[in-house]
Design a protein around this motif. Structure first.
Motif, PDB file in Angstrom:
ATOM      1  N   TYR A 139      44.873  33.577  42.336  1.00  0.00           N
ATOM      2  CA  TYR A 139      45.089  33.779  43.772  1.00  0.00           C
ATOM      3  C   TYR A 139      46.569  33.666  44.134  1.00  0.00           C
ATOM      4  N   LYS A 182      46.312  40.925  46.324  1.00  0.00           N
ATOM      5  CA  LYS A 182      44.855  41.015  46.337  1.00  0.00           C
ATOM      6  C   LYS A 182      44.261  40.279  47.530  1.00  0.00           C
ATOM      7  N   LYS A 183      43.279  40.911  48.157  1.00  0.00           N
ATOM      8  CA  LYS A 183      42.489  40.279  49.205  1.00  0.00           C
ATOM      9  C   LYS A 183      41.064  40.089  48.697  1.00  0.00           C
ATOM     10  N   TYR A 184      40.350  39.113  49.263  1.00  0.00           N
ATOM     11  CA  TYR A 184      39.070  38.697  48.699  1.00  0.00           C
ATOM     12  C   TYR A 184      37.956  38.672  49.738  1.00  0.00           C
ATOM     13  N   HIS A 215      43.154  43.992  40.188  1.00  0.00           N
ATOM     14  CA  HIS A 215      44.294  43.125  40.531  1.00  0.00           C
ATOM     15  C   HIS A 215      44.389  42.031  39.470  1.00  0.00           C
ATOM     16  N   GLU A 248      32.373  40.669  42.364  1.00  0.00           N
ATOM     17  CA  GLU A 248      33.793  40.627  42.675  1.00  0.00           C
ATOM     18  C   GLU A 248      34.218  39.160  42.785  1.00  0.00           C
ATOM     19  N   ASN A 271      48.846  36.873  42.021  1.00  0.00           N
ATOM     20  CA  ASN A 271      48.753  38.256  42.482  1.00  0.00           C
ATOM     21  C   ASN A 271      48.538  38.250  43.989  1.00  0.00           C
ATOM     22  N   TYR A 313      49.736  44.988  41.054  1.00  0.00           N
ATOM     23  CA  TYR A 313      50.321  43.700  40.668  1.00  0.00           C
ATOM     24  C   TYR A 313      51.766  43.652  41.151  1.00  0.00           C
TER      25      TYR A 313
END
Length: 293
Positions: free
Chosen positions: A128, A134-136, A92, A175, A131, A17
């Protein structure tokens, strides 16, 4: 008779974070009022690592941001740790109410190499914008007009995509994922042969590079999926077969395979030795497993 003592399990949790003050702790179901402090903090405080000893095979927990004497709990459902797995758990979290609309406005048209233009919407998971570390994964869905809004959908019936994703997230079943819903111009042409050839190239050559450049995505095939129903299932099958190095996951729901739409002739010159397919339809005993091509 002596009772056998349960073996202790060790769960490693890494909380990522972009902290700008305070510190991250964990609270778990054994005592929701007690802070579990990090064993180490790295990367300018943005990565907090925890080592939790427990007799339980699994437990629920939640990150807490402690700042100025105030405990701020992470948003969303509790996280699930399965201690029988030796893999570290990487999460995350986000701590603020997401003020952005998760379903972005309808994007400007994007043209394929043939000149055909498509509009699309992008669903962004909660947190989104907060944070940013973080990748998605990304899910590309056809018939984008049927995914989110009744006023756009055919006879007002929508997939309730954002609602379903929220429920699955609450169940710790998936996820968090970015969804790209592509609006068709003429699905009878673009989702069938030979129109799906140009449409597939549009997805691979134009749309996916744009999404990967604009959003924080995990761009590899294991994190890129394509999904559709009816004729959308046909074009999903075709795209996954022709570009298996791009789309590592394919969902074909109630696919309309007919003499006009079947893409086996397109697939035969390009065999995939390790692929397995399962075809499903409504009703009992309608699942057919297809052998490798």
């Amino acid at each position: 008779m002596k009772l056998k003592k349960k073996a202790m399990q060790t769960q490693f949790v890494r909380v990522i974070y972009p902290i700008d003050g305070g510190r991250i702790t964990l609270r778990a179901e054994e005592n929701w009022d007690s802070n579990i402090e990090a064993n180490s903090i790295r990367e300018n405080g943005c990565v907090s690592e925890f080592q939790i000893e427990t007799e339980r095979p699994y437990f629920y927990f939640k990150p807490v941001l402690l700042r100025d004497g105030i405990a701020i709990w992470s948003r969303g459902e509790n996280f699930l740790a399965v201690t029988t797995s030796s893999a570290p758990l990487e999460i995350h979290p986000h701590f603020r109410e997401d003020a952005h609309c998760s379903v972005c406005e309808l994007m400007p048209p994007l043209a394929s190499s043939s000149g055909a233009q498509h509009r699309f919407r992008v669903f962004l998971p909660p947190g989104y914008y907060e944070n940013t570390l973080k990748k998605y994964p990304v899910l590309y869905m056809h018939d984008g007009h049927n995914l989110f809004f009744k006023e756009e959908a055919f006879v007002g019936n929508i997939w309730r995509t954002n609602e379903v994703l929220n429920v699955l997230d609450k169940m710790n079943a998936i996820e968090e994922v970015i969804v790209v819903g592509i609006h068709p111009n003429d699905r009878m042409i673009e989702y069938t042969s030979p129109g799906y050839e140009d449409y597939g190239r549009f997805l691979v050559e134009m749309l996916k590079p744009l999404i990967d450049a604009k959003y924080r995505t995990l761009a590899g095939p294991s994190n890129t999926a394509v999904m559709g129903s009816s004729l959308g299932g046909v074009v999903s099958f075709y795209a996954g077969w022709q570009w298996s190095e791009v789309f590592g996951k394919i969902a074909c729901l109630s696919s309309t395979f007919t003499s006009r739409t079947i893409c086996c002739s397109a697939c035969r010159p390009n065999p995939k030795e390790k692929l397995r397919f399962t075809s499903t339809a409504a009703g009992p005993a309608t699942t057919t497993k297809l052998p490798a091509a």
